[in-house]
Design a protein around this motif. Sequence first.
Motif, PDB file in Angstrom:
ATOM      1  N   ASP A  11       0.846  -1.269   0.036  1.00 28.92           N
ATOM      2  CA  ASP A  11       0.020  -0.074  -0.063  1.00 28.92           C
ATOM      3  C   ASP A  11       0.840   1.256  -0.150  1.00 28.92           C
ATOM      4  N   MET A  12       1.197   1.699  -1.288  1.00 30.85           N
ATOM      5  CA  MET A  12       2.371   2.930  -1.405  1.00 30.85           C
ATOM      6  C   MET A  12       1.583   4.177  -0.385  1.00 30.85           C
ATOM      7  N   ALA A  13       0.409   4.474  -0.631  1.00 34.41           N
ATOM      8  CA  ALA A  13       0.144   5.644  -0.074  1.00 34.41           C
ATOM      9  C   ALA A  13       0.225   5.633   1.665  1.00 34.41           C
ATOM     10  N   ARG A  14      -0.300   4.585   2.198  1.00 38.86           N
ATOM     11  CA  ARG A  14      -0.084   4.106   3.620  1.00 38.86           C
ATOM     12  C   ARG A  14       1.347   4.440   3.997  1.00 38.86           C
ATOM     13  N   SER A  15       2.318   3.612   3.357  1.00 38.34           N
ATOM     14  CA  SER A  15       3.557   3.667   3.486  1.00 38.34           C
ATOM     15  C   SER A  15       4.352   4.996   3.359  1.00 38.34           C
ATOM     16  N   THR A  85       3.966   5.679  15.348  1.00 40.32           N
ATOM     17  CA  THR A  85       2.937   4.870  15.835  1.00 40.32           C
ATOM     18  C   THR A  85       1.652   5.649  15.711  1.00 40.32           C
ATOM     19  N   ALA A  86       1.795   7.179  15.509  1.00 39.73           N
ATOM     20  CA  ALA A  86       0.610   7.790  15.116  1.00 39.73           C
ATOM     21  C   ALA A  86       0.448   7.472  13.408  1.00 39.73           C
ATOM     22  N   HIS A  87       1.297   6.787  12.879  1.00 42.52           N
ATOM     23  CA  HIS A  87       0.946   6.758  11.468  1.00 42.52           C
ATOM     24  C   HIS A  87       0.775   5.561  10.807  1.00 42.52           C
ATOM     25  N   GLY A  88       0.597   4.573  11.882  1.00 43.91           N
ATOM     26  CA  GLY A  88       0.154   2.973  11.294  1.00 43.91           C
ATOM     27  C   GLY A  88       1.469   2.168  11.647  1.00 43.91           C
ATOM     28  N   GLY A  89       2.418   2.555  12.457  1.00 47.35           N
ATOM     29  CA  GLY A  89       3.531   1.764  12.917  1.00 47.35           C
ATOM     30  C   GLY A  89       3.071   1.015  14.367  1.00 47.35           C
ATOM     31  N   THR A  90       3.841  -0.021  14.784  1.00 46.31           N
ATOM     32  CA  THR A  90       3.397  -0.751  15.857  1.00 46.31           C
ATOM     33  C   THR A  90       4.839  -0.980  16.547  1.00 46.31           C
ATOM     34  N   ALA A  91       4.741  -0.197  17.974  1.00 49.64           N
ATOM     35  CA  ALA A  91       5.778  -0.038  19.034  1.00 49.64           C
ATOM     36  C   ALA A  91       5.968  -1.694  19.184  1.00 49.64           C
ATOM     37  N   ILE A  92       7.573  -1.976  19.207  1.00 45.24           N
ATOM     38  CA  ILE A  92       7.644  -3.396  19.477  1.00 45.24           C
ATOM     39  C   ILE A  92       9.100  -3.419  20.487  1.00 45.24           C
ATOM     40  N   LEU A 106      23.485   3.237  24.104  1.00 47.39           N
ATOM     41  CA  LEU A 106      22.695   3.653  22.872  1.00 47.39           C
ATOM     42  C   LEU A 106      21.402   3.904  23.543  1.00 47.39           C
ATOM     43  N   TYR A 107      20.797   4.711  22.632  1.00 48.16           N
ATOM     44  CA  TYR A 107      19.462   5.277  23.036  1.00 48.16           C
ATOM     45  C   TYR A 107      18.573   4.459  21.757  1.00 48.16           C
ATOM     46  N   LEU A 108      17.721   3.518  22.015  1.00 48.92           N
ATOM     47  CA  LEU A 108      17.136   2.903  20.793  1.00 48.92           C
ATOM     48  C   LEU A 108      15.501   3.012  20.944  1.00 48.92           C
ATOM     49  N   ALA A 109      14.985   3.046  19.678  1.00 46.59           N
ATOM     50  CA  ALA A 109      13.393   2.811  19.657  1.00 46.59           C
ATOM     51  C   ALA A 109      13.139   2.039  18.714  1.00 46.59           C
ATOM     52  N   TYR A 110      12.165   1.067  18.790  1.00 43.51           N
ATOM     53  CA  TYR A 110      11.946   0.165  17.855  1.00 43.51           C
ATOM     54  C   TYR A 110      10.436   0.117  17.368  1.00 43.51           C
ATOM     55  N   LEU A 111      10.296   0.016  15.907  1.00 43.22           N
ATOM     56  CA  LEU A 111       8.939  -0.043  15.337  1.00 43.22           C
ATOM     57  C   LEU A 111       8.712  -1.135  14.432  1.00 43.22           C
ATOM     58  N   ARG A 112       7.544  -1.472  14.101  1.00 44.24           N
ATOM     59  CA  ARG A 112       7.471  -2.229  12.904  1.00 44.24           C
ATOM     60  C   ARG A 112       6.633  -1.382  11.781  1.00 44.24           C
ATOM     61  N   ASP A 113       6.792  -1.170  10.446  1.00 46.76           N
ATOM     62  CA  ASP A 113       6.001  -0.363   9.658  1.00 46.76           C
ATOM     63  C   ASP A 113       4.805  -0.994   9.439  1.00 46.76           C
ATOM     64  N   PRO A 114       4.085  -0.348   8.829  1.00 47.17           N
ATOM     65  CA  PRO A 114       2.703  -0.927   8.357  1.00 47.17           C
ATOM     66  C   PRO A 114       2.661  -2.144   7.384  1.00 47.17           C
ATOM     67  N   ASP A 115       3.807  -2.521   7.031  1.00 43.63           N
ATOM     68  CA  ASP A 115       3.903  -3.792   6.349  1.00 43.63           C
ATOM     69  C   ASP A 115       4.717  -4.708   7.008  1.00 43.63           C
ATOM     70  N   GLY A 116       5.155  -4.550   8.451  1.00 39.76           N
ATOM     71  CA  GLY A 116       5.662  -5.596   8.970  1.00 39.76           C
ATOM     72  C   GLY A 116       7.395  -5.307   9.058  1.00 39.76           C
ATOM     73  N   ASN A 117       7.976  -4.480   8.270  1.00 46.00           N
ATOM     74  CA  ASN A 117       9.313  -4.206   8.371  1.00 46.00           C
ATOM     75  C   ASN A 117       9.798  -3.725  10.025  1.00 46.00           C
ATOM     76  N   LYS A 118      11.084  -4.246  10.420  1.00 49.38           N
ATOM     77  CA  LYS A 118      11.547  -3.750  11.686  1.00 49.38           C
ATOM     78  C   LYS A 118      12.501  -2.846  11.508  1.00 49.38           C
TER      79      LYS A 118
END
Length: 126
Positions: A11-15, A85-92, A106-118
């Motif tokens: 989904d190009m528009a969502r991504s 997270t406000a635009h369709g990502g998931t906190a992991i 290190l200071y780290l923050a992790y997400l998965r994008d709307p297609d599941g990429n880490k």
Amino acid sequence: MFSHMMVGTNDMARSKAFYDALFAAMGGRPGKEDPLGRVVYMHGGAIFLISKPLDGQTATAGNGSTIGFNVASPDEADAWHKAGTAHGGTAIEDPPGERNGPAGRLYLAYLRDPDGNKLCALHRLG
């Protein structure tokens, strides 16, 4: 070492909305579509692209893969995570914060994008 990174999307528009928000949180600009329909982001000397798979198959996330983005500060990592997270990502994983290990502090923050990429925002501390 790397010339660019590209992830597939279904989904190009969502991504595009998701990655535009992430790059804005890092001080970048919205992506621009190229003649092949891919969206290209250029920031901090790096190139990142999103694309529907050119083979016409369904896009899938790489199991065990992580794409890391350098950020300028812990505050920028937090803004990146919040934008994602406000635009369709998931906190992991653990919440954004400091980690100590073989690579140092290190200071780290992790997400998965709307297609599941880490994805990871990384800032090296002192």
